[in-house]
Design a protein around this motif. Structure first.
Motif, PDB file in Angstrom:
ATOM      1  N   ASN A  99       3.230  15.905  13.201  1.00  9.08           N
ATOM      2  CA  ASN A  99       2.832  15.804  11.791  1.00  9.08           C
ATOM      3  C   ASN A  99       1.377  15.363  11.639  1.00  9.08           C
ATOM      4  O   ASN A  99       0.635  15.901  10.820  1.00  9.08           O
ATOM      5  CB  ASN A  99       3.743  14.824  11.044  1.00  9.08           C
ATOM      6  N   HIS A 100       0.976  14.376  12.446  1.00  9.63           N
ATOM      7  CA  HIS A 100      -0.401  13.889  12.319  1.00  9.63           C
ATOM      8  C   HIS A 100      -1.413  14.932  12.804  1.00  9.63           C
ATOM      9  O   HIS A 100      -2.434  15.153  12.151  1.00  9.63           O
ATOM     10  CB  HIS A 100      -0.569  12.549  13.037  1.00  9.63           C
ATOM     11  N   THR A 101      -1.129  15.574  13.936  1.00 11.08           N
ATOM     12  CA  THR A 101      -2.052  16.604  14.430  1.00 11.08           C
ATOM     13  C   THR A 101      -2.206  17.712  13.386  1.00 11.08           C
ATOM     14  O   THR A 101      -3.313  18.178  13.102  1.00 11.08           O
ATOM     15  CB  THR A 101      -1.539  17.195  15.762  1.00 11.08           C
ATOM     16  N   VAL A 126       0.702  16.540   3.704  1.00 12.04           N
ATOM     17  CA  VAL A 126      -0.027  15.295   3.458  1.00 12.04           C
ATOM     18  C   VAL A 126       0.895  14.118   3.758  1.00 12.04           C
ATOM     19  O   VAL A 126       2.062  14.091   3.354  1.00 12.04           O
ATOM     20  CB  VAL A 126      -0.574  15.212   2.010  1.00 12.04           C
ATOM     21  N   ASP A 127       0.355  13.185   4.500  1.00  9.78           N
ATOM     22  CA  ASP A 127       1.051  11.956   4.881  1.00  9.78           C
ATOM     23  C   ASP A 127       1.123  11.039   3.657  1.00  9.78           C
ATOM     24  O   ASP A 127       0.091  10.718   3.068  1.00  9.78           O
ATOM     25  CB  ASP A 127       0.224  11.287   5.992  1.00  9.78           C
ATOM     26  N   VAL A 128       2.337  10.638   3.258  1.00 10.50           N
ATOM     27  CA  VAL A 128       2.427   9.688   2.140  1.00 10.50           C
ATOM     28  C   VAL A 128       3.008   8.341   2.577  1.00 10.50           C
ATOM     29  O   VAL A 128       3.499   7.571   1.755  1.00 10.50           O
ATOM     30  CB  VAL A 128       3.186  10.280   0.907  1.00 10.50           C
ATOM     31  N   VAL A 186      -7.962   3.633  11.850  1.00 12.86           N
ATOM     32  CA  VAL A 186      -6.692   2.966  12.171  1.00 12.86           C
ATOM     33  C   VAL A 186      -5.564   4.004  12.260  1.00 12.86           C
ATOM     34  O   VAL A 186      -4.730   3.965  13.163  1.00 12.86           O
ATOM     35  CB  VAL A 186      -6.353   1.882  11.117  1.00 12.86           C
ATOM     36  N   HIS A 187      -5.618   4.954  11.329  1.00 18.73           N
ATOM     37  CA  HIS A 187      -4.554   5.967  11.266  1.00 18.73           C
ATOM     38  C   HIS A 187      -4.518   6.813  12.545  1.00 18.73           C
ATOM     39  O   HIS A 187      -3.453   7.043  13.131  1.00 18.73           O
ATOM     40  CB  HIS A 187      -4.778   6.846  10.028  1.00 18.73           C
ATOM     41  N   TYR A 188      -5.698   7.242  12.972  1.00 19.73           N
ATOM     42  CA  TYR A 188      -5.755   8.092  14.168  1.00 19.73           C
ATOM     43  C   TYR A 188      -5.616   7.279  15.460  1.00 19.73           C
ATOM     44  O   TYR A 188      -4.757   7.562  16.291  1.00 19.73           O
ATOM     45  CB  TYR A 188      -7.069   8.890  14.187  1.00 19.73           C
ATOM     46  N   GLY A 194       7.152   9.105   4.174  1.00 22.54           N
ATOM     47  CA  GLY A 194       7.419  10.488   4.558  1.00 22.54           C
ATOM     48  C   GLY A 194       6.223  11.385   4.333  1.00 22.54           C
ATOM     49  O   GLY A 194       5.084  10.922   4.313  1.00 22.54           O
ATOM     50  N   TRP A 195       6.517  12.656   4.144  1.00 29.45           N
ATOM     51  CA  TRP A 195       5.481  13.686   4.078  1.00 29.45           C
ATOM     52  C   TRP A 195       5.799  14.673   2.967  1.00 29.45           C
ATOM     53  O   TRP A 195       6.962  14.954   2.696  1.00 29.45           O
ATOM     54  CB  TRP A 195       5.433  14.450   5.413  1.00 29.45           C
ATOM     55  N   VAL A 196       4.728  15.216   2.369  1.00 27.14           N
ATOM     56  CA  VAL A 196       4.897  16.328   1.427  1.00 27.14           C
ATOM     57  C   VAL A 196       4.289  17.566   2.094  1.00 27.14           C
ATOM     58  O   VAL A 196       3.224  17.491   2.714  1.00 27.14           O
ATOM     59  CB  VAL A 196       4.299  16.006   0.032  1.00 27.14           C
ATOM     60  N   GLU A 249       2.509   4.523   3.500  1.00 26.63           N
ATOM     61  CA  GLU A 249       1.502   3.595   2.960  1.00 26.63           C
ATOM     62  C   GLU A 249       0.295   3.445   3.878  1.00 26.63           C
ATOM     63  O   GLU A 249      -0.824   3.264   3.416  1.00 26.63           O
ATOM     64  CB  GLU A 249       2.136   2.221   2.675  1.00 26.63           C
ATOM     65  N   HIS A 250       0.503   3.549   5.196  1.00 30.09           N
ATOM     66  CA  HIS A 250      -0.633   3.377   6.118  1.00 30.09           C
ATOM     67  C   HIS A 250      -1.705   4.460   5.918  1.00 30.09           C
ATOM     68  O   HIS A 250      -2.834   4.300   6.349  1.00 30.09           O
ATOM     69  CB  HIS A 250      -0.176   3.294   7.579  1.00 30.09           C
ATOM     70  N   ALA A 251      -1.339   5.565   5.262  1.00 28.87           N
ATOM     71  CA  ALA A 251      -2.285   6.663   5.042  1.00 28.87           C
ATOM     72  C   ALA A 251      -3.265   6.374   3.909  1.00 28.87           C
ATOM     73  O   ALA A 251      -4.299   7.025   3.798  1.00 28.87           O
ATOM     74  CB  ALA A 251      -1.521   7.951   4.748  1.00 28.87           C
TER      75      ALA A 251
HETATM   76 MN    MN Z   1       0.544   8.528   9.267  1.00 31.68          MN
END
Ligand code: MN
Length: 226
Positions: A96-98, A183-185, A45-47, A145-147, A187-189
């Motif tokens: 960010n995802h790539t 790392v994606d933080v 789902v994420h990708y 967001g992201w860390v 909730e969908h991650a």
């Molecule tokens: Mn994401």
């Protein structure tokens, strides 16, 4: 003849600029490759939905812009303040995802290079403290967001967070630097498998970080600033 050449040139111009599209980079492993730490359903789902939507929405937003733009994502992000928030949010989402997929791996027990490890120990006392700080930063970020681990232009390693789909290579980012890990933080991650337990997700994803890749990114980032 002249008119024909002009028509061809016009078409080439439009293909070269206005209709230039970003494409979805392939996921570097199968959806179930990071099990049990990241479940196959979340990965799929994420990708195929979230990441793909950012990509499609970026192309739509770029179609609407009157400005010229680069199809090099780094260059686009370096100039992001010129563009609409739709371009910014979706370009961030694509980058960010790539980046995220590529610093994860099904390979077991990859290790940071001697140089990266030494510099982590210099900055964070030891590797375990570095891990603790990274997880804490991600777990306590309010909202989505992201860390990240970045290299600043002073060549310092830093753990930082960004909101939404922002990142540290955007020209208008409050905190800037070259990312070497993220790392994606959102909730969908993690929500399907971990529900509200974001810290547990971060603890588990630590098992599938590709330290060889992160080390390569670190060495390149340092060369860039030297
Ligand atoms: Mn994401």
């Amino acid at each position: 003849m002249k008119a024909k050449i002009l028509t061809i040139l016009t078409i080439v111009y439009f293909i070269g600029t206005s209709f230039a599209q970003y494409t979805l980079e392939p996921l570097p492993y199968a959806y179930d490759a990071l099990e049990p730490f990241i479940d196959a359903k979340t990965m799929e789902v994420h990708y195929s939905k979230h990441h793909a939507n950012y990509l499609n929405n970026l192309n739509t937003a770029l179609k609407d812009t009157k400005l010229e733009y680069s199809t090099d994502i780094y260059e686009l992000l370096n100039n992001i303040s010129k563009y609409s928030s739709a371009v910014k949010n979706n370009a961030g989402g694509v980058f960010n995802h790539t980046f995220f997929w590529n610093v994860l791996t099904p390979k077991k027990d990859t290790k940071p290079s001697a140089k990266l490890l030494a510099d982590i120990e210099k900055t964070f006392v030891n590797f375990s403290e570095f891990k603790t700080q990274f997880i804490k930063s991600g777990a306590t970020l309010f909202g989505s967001g992201w860390v990240w681990v970045i290299v600043t232009k002073e060549n310092e390693l830093k753990i930082v967070t960004t909101n939404n789909q922002d990142n540290t290579i955007m020209d208008n980012s409050a905190v800037k630097g070259t990312p070497i890990l993220c790392v994606d933080v959102w909730e969908h991650a993690y929500y399907l498998k971990y529900q509200n337990k974001r810290a547990e997700y971060l603890e588990n994803i630590w098992n599938v970080i590709d330290w060889e890749k992160v080390s390569n990114l670190y060495e390149k980032a340092i060369v860039k600033y030297n």
